[in-house]
Design a protein around this motif. Structure first.
Motif, mmCIF file in Angstrom:
data_model
loop_
_atom_site.group_PDB
_atom_site.id
_atom_site.type_symbol
_atom_site.label_atom_id
_atom_site.label_comp_id
_atom_site.label_asym_id
_atom_site.label_seq_id
_atom_site.Cartn_x
_atom_site.Cartn_y
_atom_site.Cartn_z
ATOM 1 N N GLU A 111 0.834 -1.205 0.000
ATOM 2 C CA GLU A 111 0.000 0.000 0.000
ATOM 3 C C GLU A 111 0.871 1.258 0.000
ATOM 4 N N ASP A 112 1.998 1.225 0.747
ATOM 5 C CA ASP A 112 2.925 2.365 0.761
ATOM 6 C C ASP A 112 3.438 2.651 -0.645
ATOM 7 N N PHE A 113 3.811 1.593 -1.334
ATOM 8 C CA PHE A 113 4.349 1.786 -2.689
ATOM 9 C C PHE A 113 3.287 2.372 -3.616
ATOM 10 N N LEU A 114 2.093 1.799 -3.604
ATOM 11 C CA LEU A 114 1.042 2.265 -4.508
ATOM 12 C C LEU A 114 0.671 3.717 -4.214
ATOM 13 N N ARG A 115 0.682 4.076 -2.928
ATOM 14 C CA ARG A 115 0.380 5.451 -2.536
ATOM 15 C C ARG A 115 1.461 6.405 -3.045
ATOM 16 N N ALA A 116 2.745 6.013 -2.885
ATOM 17 C CA ALA A 116 3.856 6.863 -3.323
ATOM 18 C C ALA A 116 3.842 7.027 -4.846
ATOM 19 N N TYR A 117 3.590 5.950 -5.562
ATOM 20 C CA TYR A 117 3.576 6.001 -7.022
ATOM 21 C C TYR A 117 2.453 6.926 -7.508
ATOM 22 N N ASP A 118 1.288 6.785 -6.909
ATOM 23 C CA ASP A 118 0.146 7.626 -7.299
ATOM 24 C C ASP A 118 0.427 9.096 -6.991
ATOM 25 N N MET A 119 1.075 9.373 -5.839
ATOM 26 C CA MET A 119 1.415 10.754 -5.495
ATOM 27 C C MET A 119 2.367 11.351 -6.532
ATOM 28 N N ALA A 120 3.350 10.547 -6.978
ATOM 29 C CA ALA A 120 4.321 11.044 -7.956
ATOM 30 C C ALA A 120 3.624 11.391 -9.267
ATOM 31 N N ARG A 121 2.711 10.545 -9.720
ATOM 32 C CA ARG A 121 1.973 10.839 -10.950
ATOM 33 C C ARG A 121 1.107 12.090 -10.768
ATOM 34 N N THR A 122 0.444 12.170 -9.625
ATOM 35 C CA THR A 122 -0.423 13.318 -9.349
ATOM 36 C C THR A 122 0.368 14.616 -9.323
ATOM 37 N N ASN A 123 1.632 14.538 -8.879
ATOM 38 C CA ASN A 123 2.486 15.727 -8.821
ATOM 39 C C ASN A 123 3.183 16.033 -10.144
ATOM 40 N N GLY A 124 2.802 15.318 -11.196
ATOM 41 C CA GLY A 124 3.269 15.674 -12.534
ATOM 42 C C GLY A 124 4.545 14.996 -13.017
ATOM 43 N N PHE A 125 5.044 13.998 -12.305
ATOM 44 C CA PHE A 125 6.254 13.317 -12.765
ATOM 45 C C PHE A 125 5.905 12.390 -13.926
ATOM 46 N N GLU A 126 6.551 12.640 -15.054
ATOM 47 C CA GLU A 126 6.250 11.911 -16.283
ATOM 48 C C GLU A 126 7.365 10.960 -16.691
ATOM 49 N N ASN A 127 8.355 10.818 -15.828
ATOM 50 C CA ASN A 127 9.431 9.861 -16.105
ATOM 51 C C ASN A 127 9.759 9.139 -14.804
ATOM 52 N N ILE A 128 9.051 8.047 -14.553
ATOM 53 C CA ILE A 128 9.215 7.276 -13.314
ATOM 54 C C ILE A 128 9.768 5.896 -13.650
ATOM 55 N N ASN A 129 10.824 5.521 -12.969
ATOM 56 C CA ASN A 129 11.417 4.194 -13.111
ATOM 57 C C ASN A 129 11.003 3.317 -11.933
ATOM 58 N N MET A 130 10.880 2.014 -12.202
ATOM 59 C CA MET A 130 10.663 1.033 -11.139
ATOM 60 C C MET A 130 11.755 -0.025 -11.222
ATOM 61 N N ASP A 131 12.385 -0.345 -10.091
ATOM 62 C CA ASP A 131 13.400 -1.398 -9.996
ATOM 63 C C ASP A 131 12.802 -2.672 -9.412
ATOM 64 N N PHE A 132 13.213 -3.819 -9.973
ATOM 65 C CA PHE A 132 12.866 -5.123 -9.406
ATOM 66 C C PHE A 132 14.124 -5.975 -9.341
ATOM 67 N N ILE A 133 14.176 -6.875 -8.366
ATOM 68 C CA ILE A 133 15.299 -7.798 -8.217
ATOM 69 C C ILE A 133 14.785 -9.224 -8.368
ATOM 70 N N LEU A 134 15.412 -9.987 -9.251
ATOM 71 C CA LEU A 134 15.079 -11.398 -9.429
ATOM 72 C C LEU A 134 16.090 -12.242 -8.662
ATOM 73 N N GLY A 135 15.585 -13.270 -7.979
ATOM 74 C CA GLY A 135 16.469 -14.115 -7.177
ATOM 75 C C GLY A 135 16.447 -13.758 -5.708
ATOM 76 N N LEU A 136 15.466 -12.974 -5.278
ATOM 77 C CA LEU A 136 15.337 -12.666 -3.855
ATOM 78 C C LEU A 136 14.961 -13.944 -3.088
ATOM 79 N N PRO A 137 15.280 -14.008 -1.785
ATOM 80 C CA PRO A 137 15.042 -15.233 -1.018
ATOM 81 C C PRO A 137 13.611 -15.744 -1.128
ATOM 82 N N ASP A 138 13.499 -17.000 -1.548
ATOM 83 C CA ASP A 138 12.222 -17.725 -1.648
ATOM 84 C C ASP A 138 11.248 -17.162 -2.676
ATOM 85 N N GLU A 139 11.687 -16.264 -3.535
ATOM 86 C CA GLU A 139 10.819 -15.776 -4.610
ATOM 87 C C GLU A 139 10.707 -16.851 -5.689
#
Length: 523
Positions: A340-368
């Motif tokens: 929920e924290d992430f979704l809230r932060a992402y929505d706030m960034a879009r609402t504040n006009g940021f048009e170039n947002i990157n998202m990082d993911f890591i593959l191989g995290l424990p038990d993923e």
């Protein structure tokens, strides 16, 4: 996570290319224990003997035991390079013989001879290990972190894309798919960087070494904000002084990109962010830069007020990094935000006009699992970020997951090309094309990190830091300046101390290190 065999490496005589040999061994035996020149019981023994590459170069390899397949295997292979008749094309013979009198020494450009010798040795070792294990790693003999530098150099030399691909496969045993991927990315990089001024421009990196907490896999210079909160004002003051010197030394030049990383820059309070960005705005022409990035990586560090500060100072690109969209994994790795924290932060960034947002993911995290990765990518498809960076987990020595590995033996670390394919398909659906790629030691699945972006939204600084063609001036604790010399070949690194207290107290020394280099190069 636990290794299943012990590998003993025994060297006799003069040794060269040790780092490359061990890197290739780790490719074939990921996670296994490995020691050098030590008497011990072992499942696998490698004996290697090398001599100076301007003399005879025998390579003797003996593999004993076979922990991964049934049956015994023993092979002894000896090969001498640079004997008469096997010297490199274009080399010039000189009237000199080696001590045994059975070969002529051919001297030519030192770097090219050394590089070719290393590649020949690695190809020989690769073939032995391939037969021994039955494995064919898709990245071939490569242990370096910048594969696209090689394919870029081929294209710059005038090779066609097809020729560059074939040469890459031939010299490094890289799979056809990976070779084509690297050539395509090299072409994309050239398009993105065509207007970058390598000679007269530079990029600016500013390090903020504070985080809400230290993640299980992290090895970056970062300190928990809870312990350093009282020192952040003094840190920004010291940082301001270093930035003042950089602006003074580069008064006749302008930065092409500015990147504020860490750590997590958005752990700073709004007034501290405002102070730092105000200093940058005053000292540098932020309106003229091609890209101004701030890592807002930890969603639990983002507030409405901080986003408004970023928007005030021409910040054009931010990175909000969930790493995974699975709560159980977030809890294991020490990310203290919720979905929920992430979704809230992402929505706030879009609402504040940021048009170039990157998202990082890591593959191989424990038990993923593969299904967990699929679930994360479903969220990416819904949110439609402007760029997507996929990391394969790399277990660094300084990471808690490695230091305290006995505590985490119950977790599995899994990554594969099939899992990577899930992320590739997600990027394709969103019209995100690959624009940079790099590798690290001890990566899960021996795979890669890759960045995808919409047209016009690629992270320019990300490419520059990997390609090492432009000077990157760095300020802050633990940061490393890379000075590219006028010939474009040599790079000088100027390191800042990692310790925050030392950085604050010795800021004059940090500045003097840079001043000394600038004064030497101006003479």
């Amino acid at each position: 996570m636990k290794g299943s065999c012990m590998i003993i490496i025994k060297y006799t005589g003069r040794v060269d290319f040790e780092y490359d040999i061990q890197g290739l061994l780790r490719t074939f035996f990921p996670g296994e224990s490995m020691v050098t020149d030590r008497e011990a019981e072992a499942d696998l023994i490698l004996e290697a003997e090398f001599y100076d590459y301007f003399e005879k170069i025998p390579m003797v390899l003996r593999l004993e035991g076979k922990p991964y397949t049934e049956g015994d295997f023993k092979r002894e292979s000896e090969r001498t390079f640079r004997r008469e008749g096997s010297f490199l094309p274009g080399s010039v013979p000189v009237a000199e013989e080696n001590p045994e009198g059975d070969s002529i020494i051919f001297r030519e450009d030192y770097d090219r001879v050394r590089k070719e010798t290393k590649n020949r040795l690695k190809r020989l070792l690769f073939n032995l290990l391939k037969e021994y294990t039955g494995k064919t790693p898709v990245w071939g003999t490569l242990s370096g972190i910048r594969p696209t530098k090689i394919t870029s150099s081929y294209l710059e030399q005038g090779y066609s894309e097809a020729e560059a691909k074939q040469r890459f496969m031939r010299e490094y045993y890289v799979s056809g798919e990976k070779a084509e991927q690297c050539v395509n990315i090299s072409r994309k990089e050239a398009e993105i960087l065509k207007d970058i001024d390598y000679k007269n421009g530079y990029s600016l990196y500013i390090g903020i070494p504070f985080c809400p907490s230290t993640c299980l896999y992290c090895s970056f210079t970062s300190y928990p904000l809870s312990k350093y909160r009282t020192k952040t004002d003094a840190y920004i003051e010291a940082l301001g002084r270093e930035l003042e010197y950089i602006a003074e030394a580069c008064a006749d030049r302008e930065p092409d990109t500015i990147y504020i990383g860490g750590g997590t820059p958005t752990t700073l309070e709004p007034y501290q962010l405002d102070s730092l960005l105000g200093i940058i705005h005053e000292l540098f022409n932020t309106k003229a830069v091609s890209e101004f990035t701030v890592e807002a990586g930890r969603p639990d560090s983002i507030t409405q007020e901080k986003l408004k500060v970023l928007g005030t100072y021409d910040v054009s690109r931010i990175s909000i990094n969930p790493q995974t969209m699975n709560q159980k994994t977030l809890d294991i790795i020490g990310r203290h935000h919720t979905m929920e924290d992430f979704l809230r932060a992402y929505d706030m960034a879009r609402t504040n006009g940021f048009e170039n947002i990157n998202m990082d993911f890591i593959l191989g995290l424990p038990d993923e699992t593969e299904e967990d990765v699929r679930r994360s990518m479903e969220w990416v498809e819904r949110l439609k970020p402007d760029s997507l960076t996929i990391h394969s987990l790399a277990l660094k020595r300084a990471a808690r997951l490695n230091i305290l590995k006995e505590q985490y033996e119950q977790y599995t670390i899994e990554n594969s090309d099939e899992i990577m394919e899930i992320t590739r398909q997600t990027a394709k659906k969103l019209d995100l094309t690959p624009y940079y790629l790099y590798r690290q030691k001890n990566m899960a699945g021996n795979l890669e990190n890759i960045g995808y972006a919409k047209d016009g939204k690629a992270g320019i600084y990300n490419i520059l830091i990997m390609e090492e063609k432009q000077t990157i001036l760095a300020a802050g604790a633990g940061s490393s300046t890379k000075m590219v010399h006028p010939d474009g070949m040599k790079i000088t690194r100027i390191e800042n101390v990692k310790d925050v207290d030392l950085y604050i107290s010795d800021i004059d020394k940090m500045i003097e290190r840079k001043r000394s280099f600038f004064e030497k190069t101006e003479r």
